[in-house]
Design a protein around this motif. Sequence first.
Motif, PDB file in Angstrom:
ATOM      1  N   ALA A  97       0.863  -1.187   0.000  1.00 29.47           N
ATOM      2  CA  ALA A  97       0.000   0.000   0.000  1.00 29.47           C
ATOM      3  C   ALA A  97       0.898   1.234   0.000  1.00 29.47           C
ATOM      4  CB  ALA A  97      -0.908  -0.009   1.222  1.00 29.47           C
ATOM      5  N   GLY A  98       0.901   1.966  -1.100  1.00 31.32           N
ATOM      6  CA  GLY A  98       1.755   3.140  -1.221  1.00 31.32           C
ATOM      7  C   GLY A  98       0.975   4.427  -1.052  1.00 31.32           C
ATOM      8  N   THR A  99       1.363   5.428  -1.798  1.00 27.48           N
ATOM      9  CA  THR A  99       0.651   6.703  -1.780  1.00 27.48           C
ATOM     10  C   THR A  99      -0.673   6.553  -2.530  1.00 27.48           C
ATOM     11  OG1 THR A  99       1.669   7.426  -3.842  1.00 27.48           O
ATOM     12  CG2 THR A  99       2.851   7.932  -1.793  1.00 27.48           C
ATOM     13  N   ALA A 100      -1.510   7.585  -2.439  1.00 30.78           N
ATOM     14  CA  ALA A 100      -2.795   7.559  -3.150  1.00 30.78           C
ATOM     15  C   ALA A 100      -2.566   7.427  -4.653  1.00 30.78           C
ATOM     16  CB  ALA A 100      -3.584   8.831  -2.835  1.00 30.78           C
ATOM     17  N   GLU A 101      -1.542   8.120  -5.164  1.00 28.71           N
ATOM     18  CA  GLU A 101      -1.258   8.062  -6.600  1.00 28.71           C
ATOM     19  C   GLU A 101      -0.778   6.668  -7.012  1.00 28.71           C
ATOM     20  OE1 GLU A 101      -1.339  12.049  -5.075  1.00 28.71           O
ATOM     21  OE2 GLU A 101      -0.071  10.339  -4.482  1.00 28.71           O
ATOM     22  N   GLU A 102       0.059   6.051  -6.185  1.00 28.11           N
ATOM     23  CA  GLU A 102       0.548   4.707  -6.489  1.00 28.11           C
ATOM     24  C   GLU A 102      -0.582   3.683  -6.418  1.00 28.11           C
ATOM     25  OE1 GLU A 102       5.174   5.049  -4.929  1.00 28.11           O
ATOM     26  OE2 GLU A 102       3.556   4.756  -3.479  1.00 28.11           O
ATOM     27  N   THR A 103      -1.457   3.854  -5.452  1.00 30.36           N
ATOM     28  CA  THR A 103      -2.614   2.956  -5.347  1.00 30.36           C
ATOM     29  C   THR A 103      -3.503   3.074  -6.571  1.00 30.36           C
ATOM     30  OG1 THR A 103      -2.588   3.053  -2.928  1.00 30.36           O
ATOM     31  CG2 THR A 103      -4.657   2.408  -3.970  1.00 30.36           C
ATOM     32  N   SER A 104      -3.734   4.290  -7.010  1.00 32.64           N
ATOM     33  CA  SER A 104      -4.547   4.502  -8.219  1.00 32.64           C
ATOM     34  C   SER A 104      -3.897   3.855  -9.430  1.00 32.64           C
ATOM     35  CB  SER A 104      -4.741   6.001  -8.474  1.00 32.64           C
ATOM     36  OG  SER A 104      -5.516   6.589  -7.461  1.00 32.64           O
ATOM     37  N   ALA A 105      -2.579   4.000  -9.551  1.00 39.06           N
ATOM     38  CA  ALA A 105      -1.883   3.397 -10.686  1.00 39.06           C
ATOM     39  C   ALA A 105      -2.031   1.881 -10.675  1.00 39.06           C
ATOM     40  CB  ALA A 105      -0.402   3.788 -10.643  1.00 39.06           C
ATOM     41  N   PHE A 106      -1.903   1.279  -9.495  1.00 38.75           N
ATOM     42  CA  PHE A 106      -2.049  -0.176  -9.385  1.00 38.75           C
ATOM     43  C   PHE A 106      -3.465  -0.624  -9.722  1.00 38.75           C
ATOM     44  CE2 PHE A 106      -3.608  -3.554  -6.511  1.00 38.75           C
ATOM     45  CZ  PHE A 106      -2.991  -4.641  -7.107  1.00 38.75           C
ATOM     46  N   LEU A 107      -4.458   0.015  -9.106  1.00 38.33           N
ATOM     47  CA  LEU A 107      -5.849  -0.405  -9.340  1.00 38.33           C
ATOM     48  C   LEU A 107      -6.272  -0.161 -10.786  1.00 38.33           C
ATOM     49  CD1 LEU A 107      -7.530   0.787  -6.021  1.00 38.33           C
ATOM     50  CD2 LEU A 107      -7.058  -1.573  -6.732  1.00 38.33           C
ATOM     51  N   ASP A 108      -5.839   0.950 -11.360  1.00 40.88           N
ATOM     52  CA  ASP A 108      -6.163   1.221 -12.767  1.00 40.88           C
ATOM     53  C   ASP A 108      -5.537   0.169 -13.674  1.00 40.88           C
ATOM     54  OD1 ASP A 108      -7.592   3.430 -12.001  1.00 40.88           O
ATOM     55  OD2 ASP A 108      -6.021   4.886 -12.540  1.00 40.88           O
ATOM     56  N   ALA A 109      -4.279  -0.197 -13.394  1.00 40.10           N
ATOM     57  CA  ALA A 109      -3.612  -1.212 -14.204  1.00 40.10           C
ATOM     58  C   ALA A 109      -4.315  -2.560 -14.064  1.00 40.10           C
ATOM     59  CB  ALA A 109      -2.146  -1.334 -13.784  1.00 40.10           C
ATOM     60  N   MET A 110      -4.701  -2.946 -12.851  1.00 43.66           N
ATOM     61  CA  MET A 110      -5.416  -4.203 -12.649  1.00 43.66           C
ATOM     62  C   MET A 110      -6.737  -4.207 -13.402  1.00 43.66           C
ATOM     63  SD  MET A 110      -3.776  -6.490 -10.899  1.00 43.66           S
ATOM     64  CE  MET A 110      -5.211  -7.566 -10.731  1.00 43.66           C
ATOM     65  N   ARG A 111      -7.438  -3.093 -13.363  1.00 49.19           N
ATOM     66  CA  ARG A 111      -8.731  -3.007 -14.056  1.00 49.19           C
ATOM     67  C   ARG A 111      -8.545  -3.188 -15.563  1.00 49.19           C
ATOM     68  NH1 ARG A 111      -9.902   1.310 -11.989  1.00 49.19           N
ATOM     69  NH2 ARG A 111     -11.030   0.455 -10.199  1.00 49.19           N
ATOM     70  N   ARG A 112      -7.538  -2.532 -16.110  1.00 47.12           N
ATOM     71  CA  ARG A 112      -7.301  -2.624 -17.545  1.00 47.12           C
ATOM     72  C   ARG A 112      -6.845  -4.029 -17.943  1.00 47.12           C
ATOM     73  NH1 ARG A 112      -3.706   2.552 -19.062  1.00 47.12           N
ATOM     74  NH2 ARG A 112      -3.867   1.604 -21.151  1.00 47.12           N
ATOM     75  N   ILE A 113      -6.040  -4.653 -17.101  1.00 43.95           N
ATOM     76  CA  ILE A 113      -5.568  -6.017 -17.385  1.00 43.95           C
ATOM     77  C   ILE A 113      -6.736  -6.991 -17.433  1.00 43.95           C
ATOM     78  CG2 ILE A 113      -4.284  -7.966 -16.378  1.00 43.95           C
ATOM     79  CD1 ILE A 113      -2.280  -5.827 -15.328  1.00 43.95           C
ATOM     80  N   LEU A 114      -7.635  -6.897 -16.469  1.00 40.74           N
ATOM     81  CA  LEU A 114      -8.754  -7.843 -16.409  1.00 40.74           C
ATOM     82  C   LEU A 114      -9.820  -7.529 -17.450  1.00 40.74           C
ATOM     83  CD1 LEU A 114      -9.080  -8.383 -12.548  1.00 40.74           C
ATOM     84  CD2 LEU A 114      -7.897  -9.792 -14.248  1.00 40.74           C
ATOM     85  N   GLU A 115      -9.919  -6.262 -17.862  1.00 40.34           N
ATOM     86  CA  GLU A 115     -10.822  -5.929 -18.967  1.00 40.34           C
ATOM     87  C   GLU A 115     -10.298  -6.517 -20.276  1.00 40.34           C
ATOM     88  OE1 GLU A 115     -12.627  -1.639 -17.363  1.00 40.34           O
ATOM     89  OE2 GLU A 115     -11.043  -1.704 -18.884  1.00 40.34           O
ATOM     90  N   ASP A 116      -8.976  -6.462 -20.429  1.00 39.00           N
ATOM     91  CA  ASP A 116      -8.352  -6.966 -21.655  1.00 39.00           C
ATOM     92  C   ASP A 116      -8.273  -8.494 -21.668  1.00 39.00           C
ATOM     93  OD1 ASP A 116      -6.843  -6.530 -24.156  1.00 39.00           O
ATOM     94  OD2 ASP A 116      -5.173  -7.366 -23.022  1.00 39.00           O
ATOM     95  N   ALA A 117      -8.095  -9.084 -20.488  1.00 36.95           N
ATOM     96  CA  ALA A 117      -7.942 -10.554 -20.380  1.00 36.95           C
ATOM     97  C   ALA A 117      -8.733 -11.068 -19.181  1.00 36.95           C
ATOM     98  CB  ALA A 117      -6.471 -10.935 -20.280  1.00 36.95           C
ATOM     99  N   PRO A 118     -10.060 -11.081 -19.270  1.00 39.82           N
ATOM    100  CA  PRO A 118     -10.890 -11.491 -18.129  1.00 39.82           C
ATOM    101  C   PRO A 118     -10.602 -12.916 -17.656  1.00 39.82           C
ATOM    102  CG  PRO A 118     -12.206 -11.305 -20.141  1.00 39.82           C
ATOM    103  CD  PRO A 118     -10.889 -10.703 -20.434  1.00 39.82           C
ATOM    104  N   GLU A 119     -10.011 -13.721 -18.522  1.00 33.48           N
ATOM    105  CA  GLU A 119      -9.706 -15.103 -18.142  1.00 33.48           C
ATOM    106  C   GLU A 119      -8.612 -15.189 -17.073  1.00 33.48           C
ATOM    107  OE1 GLU A 119      -6.961 -14.073 -21.586  1.00 33.48           O
ATOM    108  OE2 GLU A 119      -9.077 -13.740 -21.044  1.00 33.48           O
ATOM    109  N   LEU A 120      -7.912 -14.084 -16.826  1.00 30.86           N
ATOM    110  CA  LEU A 120      -6.889 -14.072 -15.793  1.00 30.86           C
ATOM    111  C   LEU A 120      -7.449 -14.042 -14.379  1.00 30.86           C
ATOM    112  CD1 LEU A 120      -4.228 -11.706 -17.420  1.00 30.86           C
ATOM    113  CD2 LEU A 120      -4.079 -14.181 -17.094  1.00 30.86           C
ATOM    114  N   ALA A 121      -8.745 -13.787 -14.272  1.00 34.03           N
ATOM    115  CA  ALA A 121      -9.425 -13.866 -12.981  1.00 34.03           C
ATOM    116  C   ALA A 121     -10.208 -15.163 -12.915  1.00 34.03           C
ATOM    117  CB  ALA A 121     -10.356 -12.675 -12.788  1.00 34.03           C
ATOM    118  N   GLN A 122     -10.047 -15.917 -11.843  1.00 34.09           N
ATOM    119  CA  GLN A 122     -10.716 -17.208 -11.724  1.00 34.09           C
ATOM    120  C   GLN A 122     -12.209 -17.040 -11.435  1.00 34.09           C
ATOM    121  OE1 GLN A 122      -8.276 -18.982  -8.607  1.00 34.09           O
ATOM    122  NE2 GLN A 122      -7.325 -20.350 -10.072  1.00 34.09           N
TER     123      GLN A 122
END
Length: 377
Positions: free
Chosen positions: A352-377
């Motif tokens: 858990a980093g700064t607010a900006e780092e948290t946003s970067a992580f969550l945004d990246a996770m959202r985009r990854i799972l939107e692009d490849a939903p099969e990566l989530a079980q």
Amino acid sequence: MTPNSNDFNADALAALPLRENLRGMTPYGAPQLDVPVMLNTNENTHPVPTDVVESIGAEALQAARSLNRYPDREFTELRRRLAAYLGEGLTERQIWAANGSNEILQQILQAFGGPGRSVLSFPPTYSMYPLLAEGVSTRYIAGIRNDDYTLTATSASVQVEEHAPNIVILCSPNNPTGTALGLDVIEAVYEASDACQSMVVVDEAYAEFALEGTRSALTLLPGRPRLIVTRTMSKAFALAGARLGYLAAAPEVTDAIRLVRLPYHLSSMSQATANAALAHVDSLLATVEEIKVQRDRIVDGLRELGLRPAVSDSNFVFFGGLSNASEVWQRLLAFGVLVRDVGIANHLRVTAGTAEETSAFLDAMRRILEDAPELAQ
């Protein structure tokens, strides 16, 4: 384990007359990559406050004037300040410090472990424990947790009775899962260890980040001479680069550690840095509450994405629900976000980093799972 650098040469090392129990091992180390968002080593990613930097600079300058002399071997002032910080009626005689909590753990193993002795811990937990054990030729016993990685008082105490170890290490909050142990677990382990007279070590490296109502093992020290609680200034104090860890225990434990410590092991600069920092506890710990907010934001955000984060008492979040953790790790890296692959199937760990780092992580996770939903079980 991954080598600390590409310079590690296992083939050349094998030609040396190395101790047999060290053959085939590689050094501990997390990837050190130059990326915009580094959330893989549980550091406090907030910068050290300016007033603390200035105070450390002034103390270091003063210490530099006497570097021709050895430092205070007993680091008396530091032990006094650490005792005051921890409270619980502790005195300086109950405090010991070293170069990071890893050296504290190493000294404990040197004093109470060794050839013919054993240490019990409960993986998945901090991966340095078996490495530290091997370093002093202490047999490492891997205990068993529940399927959800929790540890109950009954299970832990039964395993202590079964294995009769010389040392038990309990990590609370646990790394990499982030969950704290109830005091009932620690009490049960201590009682079960009476027969074999085990030293019981509670590693509280992340204690300052615990959820409201979580009690520290420091409260259990009175009347328990074989109980040791270890802490660090690397996490909540944002002083990972200073390398200052410490323990609280009965005075006879610190006397035992004196038998194995190296002469003048804590430099004048280390003492000056820690003393200056402890004069600014409120300023240094001001980021802890903000980190807790970001930690809880990560938990909520990952749940919204359909993943399974563990409730965390630490400054990181362990999360599952991934079909291919390595692939997600790689895709996050492509977004400039570095998290930790802890080697547990379908799971990753993120600081858990700064607010900006948290946003970067969550945004990246959202985009990854939107692009490849099969990566989530």
